[in-house]
Scaffold this active site. Structure first.
Site, short mmCIF file in Angstrom:
data_model
loop_
_atom_site.label_atom_id
_atom_site.label_comp_id
_atom_site.label_asym_id
_atom_site.label_seq_id
_atom_site.Cartn_x
_atom_site.Cartn_y
_atom_site.Cartn_z
N GLU A 297 11.30 6.29 -6.92
CA GLU A 297 10.72 6.91 -8.11
C GLU A 297 11.67 7.93 -8.73
O GLU A 297 11.78 8.02 -9.96
CB GLU A 297 9.38 7.56 -7.77
CG GLU A 297 8.26 6.59 -7.48
CD GLU A 297 8.32 5.94 -6.10
OE1 GLU A 297 7.62 4.95 -5.87
OE2 GLU A 297 9.09 6.46 -5.26
N HIS B 8 -3.49 6.29 -3.24
CA HIS B 8 -3.59 5.37 -4.36
C HIS B 8 -4.68 5.76 -5.35
O HIS B 8 -5.07 4.94 -6.19
CB HIS B 8 -3.87 3.94 -3.88
CG HIS B 8 -2.78 3.35 -3.03
ND1 HIS B 8 -2.66 3.64 -1.69
CD2 HIS B 8 -1.76 2.51 -3.33
CE1 HIS B 8 -1.61 2.98 -1.19
NE2 HIS B 8 -1.06 2.29 -2.18
#
Length: 357
Positions: free
Chosen positions: A69, A138
């Site tokens: 990321e 998540h």
């Protein structure tokens, strides 16, 4: 069957389809737009938001990136500084943390550090929130972390029409935009109680989306339900919970969908609160230090002499995200309706609190 609007032909779309349409439009419209991230190319993204875009526009415009990321956002900052308009996807908002330094110290600061010589016109898409039993890694709603950072714009749509128009505006912005996408709304509206659609988007007025180019301003809120009793300030998935709570409680609540968290449409908020005299703030994220705290402070600063009751906040619990009990974590219509009643009758609520009820 498509019909006409002031933006041309419309067609029923889910939020996923609307987001894909926005990226498709911008890839065709601007040769500097590129899209990349983990699995967004051949696979079309974990939620299929970019499905078919690589086949249509080529691997040099839509491509996959390593599982890094920080590398994804860092590369996007460099691309933006040299003229491209990158749109990157972080597979889940929970995974943005490794990219924090690139987002906060580079993307958000570049225009100011360079005295305007360079800009960072990148859009960072992130699926956020719960509804898929994804657990603590998540399902987070980290919007308050981004609204705290000067130089970032933070957006969260609640419906397909806004999602497409806001994403096009984000891609065209010369500032970095954090674009948060509520996963529970990807495939249709829900009834506020369960993760099931009320009606298909194809029969829902907000699901009719223009096929071509249009924009929704990044700093404009939307009054999705007019009312006279109290003002509800909310965004994302909670827009639907707020509306259900108003219908089931019988309280004439005015519901404001912020759409853009920062910059904030303070004029729409203050006009509504000054009209109703009462305010409830609703979001899915944890309450302590959540974005609702900033909203409550702004309402207090700008509407104090118009308030007829204390401001109430309804949010997720101050606990790590509960994997198996996420529906207890979410603000429910009952919790929200109870807050409406307390704000409408603060004296009774105060007495009940003193009696331990």
């Amino acid at each position: 069957m498509a019909n006409s609007s002031r933006h041309g032909k419309t067609t029923p779309m889910t939020m996923i389809q609307a987001l894909r349409s926005a990226m498709d439009v911008m890839l065709e419209r601007d040769g500097n737009v590129v899209i990349f991230g983990q699995d967004v190319g051949y696979f079309g993204g974990v939620f299929r938001c970019t499905e078919g875009l690589q086949a249509k526009h080529g691997r040099h415009r839509v491509f996959d990136a390593p599982i890094s990321e920080g590398g994804i956002v860092g590369a996007a900052v460099g691309m933006g500084a040299y003229g491209l308009r990158p749109v990157v996807e972080i597979q889940f908002a929970d995974y943005f943390y490794p990219a924090t330094d690139q987002i906060v110290s580079e993307a958000a600061r570049l225009r100011y550090r360079s005295g305007g010589e360079f800009i960072a016109p990148l859009t960072i898409r992130m699926p956020c929130g719960g509804g898929i039993y994804g657990g603590q890694t998540h399902s987070q709603s980290p919007e308050a972390m981004f609204t705290h950072v000067s130089g970032l714009r933070t957006v969260m749509p609640s419906n397909p029409y806004d999602a497409k128009g806001l994403l096009i505006s984000a891609i065209e912005s010369d500032d970095p935009v954090i674009f948060l996408e509520p996963k529970r709304l990807y495939n249709g509206p829900f009834d506020g109680h369960h993760d099931q659609p009320v009606v298909p988007w194809s029969k829902h007025p907000l699901g009719k989306v223009p096929e071509g180019y249009y924009t929704v301003p990044l700093e404009s809120a939307s009054v999705v339900r007019t009312g006279a009793d109290l003002t509800v300030i909310t965004y994302g998935t909670m827009v639907y919970v707020a509306e259900v709570a108003a219908s089931e409680s019988g309280i004439d609540a005015e519901v404001i969908d912020l759409r853009s968290l920062w910059p904030l449409d303070l004029d729409t908020i203050t006009a509504s609160v000054k009209k109703t005299g009462r305010c409830v703030i609703l979001h899915e994220a944890t309450q302590t230090s959540g974005f609702g705290a900033e909203l409550a402070t702004l309402v207090q600063e700008h509407c104090f002499y118009h308030l007829e009751a204390p401001i109430e906040r309804i949010a997720g619990w101050d606990t790590p995200y509960p994997h198996a009990h996420e529906w207890a974590y979410f603000p429910s219509p009952k919790r929200v309706a109870d807050a409406y009643r307390r704000v409408m009758n603060p004296d009774a609520a105060h007495v009940a609190g003193q009696q331990g009820e």
